[in-house]
Design an enzyme around this catalytic site. Structure first.
Site, PDB file in Angstrom:
ATOM      1  N   ASN A 130       6.307  31.275 -19.232  1.00 26.66           N
ATOM      2  CA  ASN A 130       5.779  31.794 -18.052  1.00 26.66           C
ATOM      3  C   ASN A 130       7.098  32.683 -17.202  1.00 26.66           C
ATOM      4  O   ASN A 130       6.359  33.317 -16.416  1.00 26.66           O
ATOM      5  CB  ASN A 130       5.158  30.664 -17.140  1.00 26.66           C
ATOM      6  CG  ASN A 130       6.306  29.569 -16.663  1.00 26.66           C
ATOM      7  OD1 ASN A 130       7.337  29.616 -17.386  1.00 26.66           O
ATOM      8  ND2 ASN A 130       5.893  28.806 -15.699  1.00 26.66           N
ATOM      9  N   GLU A 228      12.727  19.966 -16.297  1.00 30.81           N
ATOM     10  CA  GLU A 228      11.850  20.557 -15.368  1.00 30.81           C
ATOM     11  C   GLU A 228      10.506  20.751 -16.012  1.00 30.81           C
ATOM     12  O   GLU A 228      10.290  21.460 -16.905  1.00 30.81           O
ATOM     13  CB  GLU A 228      12.186  21.731 -15.084  1.00 30.81           C
ATOM     14  CG  GLU A 228      12.020  22.560 -13.608  1.00 30.81           C
ATOM     15  CD  GLU A 228      10.836  23.410 -13.656  1.00 30.81           C
ATOM     16  OE1 GLU A 228       9.427  23.057 -13.558  1.00 30.81           O
ATOM     17  OE2 GLU A 228      11.125  24.519 -13.822  1.00 30.81           O
ATOM     18  N   CYS A 262       4.932  26.077 -12.334  1.00 31.15           N
ATOM     19  CA  CYS A 262       5.132  24.580 -12.422  1.00 31.15           C
ATOM     20  C   CYS A 262       4.991  24.683 -10.657  1.00 31.15           C
ATOM     21  O   CYS A 262       4.791  23.300 -10.574  1.00 31.15           O
ATOM     22  CB  CYS A 262       6.280  24.226 -12.749  1.00 31.15           C
ATOM     23  SG  CYS A 262       6.639  24.408 -14.627  1.00 31.15           S
ATOM     24  N   GLU A 439      18.577  23.092 -10.926  1.00 28.14           N
ATOM     25  CA  GLU A 439      18.940  24.447 -11.506  1.00 28.14           C
ATOM     26  C   GLU A 439      18.919  25.413 -10.152  1.00 28.14           C
ATOM     27  O   GLU A 439      18.194  25.435  -9.382  1.00 28.14           O
ATOM     28  CB  GLU A 439      17.898  24.956 -12.465  1.00 28.14           C
ATOM     29  CG  GLU A 439      17.809  23.977 -13.850  1.00 28.14           C
ATOM     30  CD  GLU A 439      16.892  24.551 -14.651  1.00 28.14           C
ATOM     31  OE1 GLU A 439      15.553  24.764 -14.431  1.00 28.14           O
ATOM     32  OE2 GLU A 439      17.149  24.992 -15.930  1.00 28.14           O
TER      33      GLU A 439
HETATM   34  C1  SIN Z   1       8.338  27.481 -13.282  1.00 23.36           C
HETATM   35  O1  SIN Z   1       7.274  27.671 -13.228  1.00 23.36           O
HETATM   36  O2  SIN Z   1       8.768  26.694 -14.388  1.00 23.36           O
HETATM   37  C2  SIN Z   1       9.443  28.109 -12.465  1.00 23.36           C
HETATM   38  C3  SIN Z   1       8.965  28.902 -11.337  1.00 23.36           C
HETATM   39  C4  SIN Z   1       9.874  29.565 -10.631  1.00 23.36           C
HETATM   40  O3  SIN Z   1      11.135  29.662 -10.825  1.00 23.36           O
HETATM   41  O4  SIN Z   1       9.551  30.168  -9.262  1.00 23.36           O
END
Ligand code: SIN
Length: 461
Positions: A130, A228, A262, A439
């Protein structure tokens, strides 16, 4: 393995389908490079990281075209992802320079105490499709900054971005063996790494299901993990919120990468007093989002990554409708000329409730179910009624309420009056089924360090 354009399915190129053997060769290379890279001064390493940040931005158009082709996201979002990625290198370089041994005040005058940060060693990363570049940057920058060397497996849908990333790292002066990319069979590669003993840490971004499997596999060699995993973010709109601003934030957060992040809001909870107003404006804004190929300049919603992803969103919509939700926008895929049937229209469901699948599971698609709540306590209770805990959002014009609510939400990240929270200088990560580890910023560096405590007797006793 063939790599395909996410919108059209046309083959973009082929990459090696490596397995356990190649995975171990990568570990050999990372192990050989570890001594030299970890012995360099922090300033030396930070200089290389700075060059990488610069090179990523310099090759922005090239990266953006590849990300949009293999992931499908709109070009604007791909450009944003490159800046976000470069920032991880800047942040890691700055924080590594600040990182120092710590002298600990001793109660005993005959002893001096120190804590010395040391790189863990060879570390592995498994990254998702993603954010094909940003998730690599987020794991590689802190690992390299503190002196670890790395083996990496990118998602099978987006390896071309990872290959260009590897080229940038080499051009920026990273020594051979410090970063090693292996494309191919995810389970063979991860199995080889987790049973080898030389790999001391794995950082994974992906589903909770795979996170669990990796935790089991990491047990034998006691491999440290950062996970994550899935999210199920509540987006709470209180009656005193600025509704147009909350709607704009909801659109920005929910439909980023067509809902495939996410941290996308997954459940909308709106105070009864402002429910109609929020829903009316949100539906109008969602319907107005242009759908199409990511490479078209006007596109805001690109394709979903796979037929399975489309089926999952469809199943959640069907389930919600069968349980009494009202469809106010979208609800199905729309045809785009010359493309696969993977363009799911931004979908809004009113009258959502906790027994619906979309209120229990992560959607990873452009579906926004909305439910009404009465008071603040009820909003917090519904928001926390999930084993996941990555992001949450709250909207109110009352600063005291935002502070109170932020502290009561069970999650790793809160967006207070904003729908976009990602920042390479801040700690990103979750709790519960959303995983552990952080992170970004100095917190990201800690994941790749082992602290050695040295107790020195100032008098021989
Ligand atoms: C993710 O969807 O794992 C990361 C989203 C983000 O860093 O904004």
């Amino acid at each position: 393995m063939a790599v395909r354009d996410a919108a059209t399915g046309v083959e973009l190129g082929r990459v090696p389908c490596s397995g356990g053997q190649e995975a171990l060769e990568a570990v050999d290379a990372a192990s050989s490079a570890l001594g030299d890279w970890s012995a360099r001064s922090t300033t030396d390493r930070a200089t290389v990281l700075g060059s990488i940040a610069h090179a990523l931005r310099a090759r922005k158009d090239e990266f953006a075209a590849i990300i949009t082709a293999e992931n499908g996201k709109p070009l604007d979002e791909s450009h944003g992802e490159i800046d976000y990625s470069a920032d991880y290198f800047l942040s890691a370089a700055q924080e590594a320079i600040r990182l120092a041994e710590e002298s600990i005040p001793s109660r005993n005058p005959a002893r001096s105490l120190a804590a010395i940060p040391e790189p863990i060693g060879v570390v592995a990363a498994i990254t998702p499709w993603n954010f094909p570049l940003a998730m690599l940057a987020r794991k590689t920058a802190p690992a390299l900054a503190v002196g670890c060397t790395q083996v990496v497996k990118p998602a099978e849908q987006t390896p071309l971005t990872a290959i260009l990333f590897a080229e940038v790292l080499m051009d920026a002066g990273l020594p051979s063996g410090a970063f090693n990319l292996v494309t191919g069979d995810a389970s063979a590669i991860s199995r080889a790494w987790l049973s080898d003993g030389r790999v001391r840490k794995l950082s994974f971004t992906g589903s909770t299901r795979v996170g669990r499997l990796l935790m089991h596999a990491a047990a034998d060699q006691i491999v440290r993990l950062s996970l994550e995993l899935g999210g199920h973010a509540p987006f709470i709109v209180f009656r005193d919120a600025d509704i147009p601003a909350a709607v704009a934030a909801a659109i920005a957060g929910k439909f980023r990468v067509a809902g495939q992040t996410c941290v996308c809001p997954n459940r909308f909870l709106v105070a009864a007093e402002v429910y109609e107003q929020f829903v009316t404006r949100f539906v109008a804004a969602a319907r107005a989002l242009p759908i199409g190929k990511g490479c078209e300049p006007t596109t805001r919603i690109g394709p979903l990554i796979s037929d399975t992803a489309v089926a999952r969103v469809r199943a959640q919509v069907d389930d919600a409708l069968a349980k009494g939700a009202k469809l106010l926008a979208g609800g199905a895929t729309v045809p785009v000329t010359g493309c696969l049937d993977r363009f799911f229209a931004p979908t809004v469901l009113a009258d959502a409730s906790p027994e619906m699948l979309c209120f229990q599971e992560e959607t990873f698609g452009p579906l926004a179910p909305i439910a009404k709540f009465g008071d603040e306590a009820e909003a917090i209770r519904i928001a926390n009624a999930t084993p996941y805990g990555l992001a949450a959002y709250a909207f109110s014009s009352d600063a005291a309420r935002l502070d109170r609510v932020s502290r009561q939400l069970h999650c790793g990240i809160v967006g207070a009056n904003t729908g976009v929270i990602s920042d390479a200088f801040a700690p990103f990560g979750g709790c519960g089924w959303s995983g552990f580890g952080r992170e970004g910023g100095r917190w990201g560096l800690y994941e790749y360090l082992s602290w050695k405590y040295v107790c020195t007797a100032t008098r021989v006793s």
